[in-house]
Design an enzyme around this catalytic site. Sequence first.
Site, PDB file in Angstrom:
ATOM      1  N   CYS A 173       5.466  -3.332 -22.514  1.00  0.00           N
ATOM      2  CA  CYS A 173       4.054  -3.709 -22.670  1.00  0.00           C
ATOM      3  C   CYS A 173       3.885  -5.222 -22.559  1.00  0.00           C
ATOM      4  O   CYS A 173       4.380  -5.970 -23.408  1.00  0.00           O
ATOM      5  CB  CYS A 173       3.576  -3.187 -24.026  1.00  0.00           C
ATOM      6  SG  CYS A 173       2.051  -3.905 -24.637  1.00  0.00           S
ATOM      7  N   CYS A 179       2.196  -6.953 -25.475  1.00  0.00           N
ATOM      8  CA  CYS A 179       3.121  -6.910 -26.620  1.00  0.00           C
ATOM      9  C   CYS A 179       4.115  -8.071 -26.528  1.00  0.00           C
ATOM     10  O   CYS A 179       4.457  -8.688 -27.549  1.00  0.00           O
ATOM     11  CB  CYS A 179       3.900  -5.599 -26.655  1.00  0.00           C
ATOM     12  SG  CYS A 179       2.882  -4.124 -26.853  1.00  0.00           S
TER      13      CYS A 179
END
Length: 105
Positions: free
Chosen positions: A31, A34
């Site tokens: 991600c 992230c």
Amino acid sequence: MAEVVLTAENFKQEVLGSDIPVLVDFWATWCGPCQMLGPVISEIAEECQGKIKVGKVNVDEARDLAMEYDIESIPTVFFFKEGKVADSFVGYKDKSEIMTIINSL
């Protein structure tokens, strides 16, 4: 103290049973947002030792926890206080925005 790696096995003790507020970052290695948020979370973990516990849940490795907390998008960050969700956000926030939430706990 670095971030605590949270799993289904230690979540109850580390988060729900914590005597200080807990920031829980639901994330995954693939991600992009992230990866942007990760260093910010690490910095907060170092700077706020004793004030707040910081834990990370890899949603690929702890699918049960992700499902239990209805994680649909990542990163999702929950703030627990006295075993209950006190606040949360989805996506990237900068350090000052996160610190505002922490200071309100």
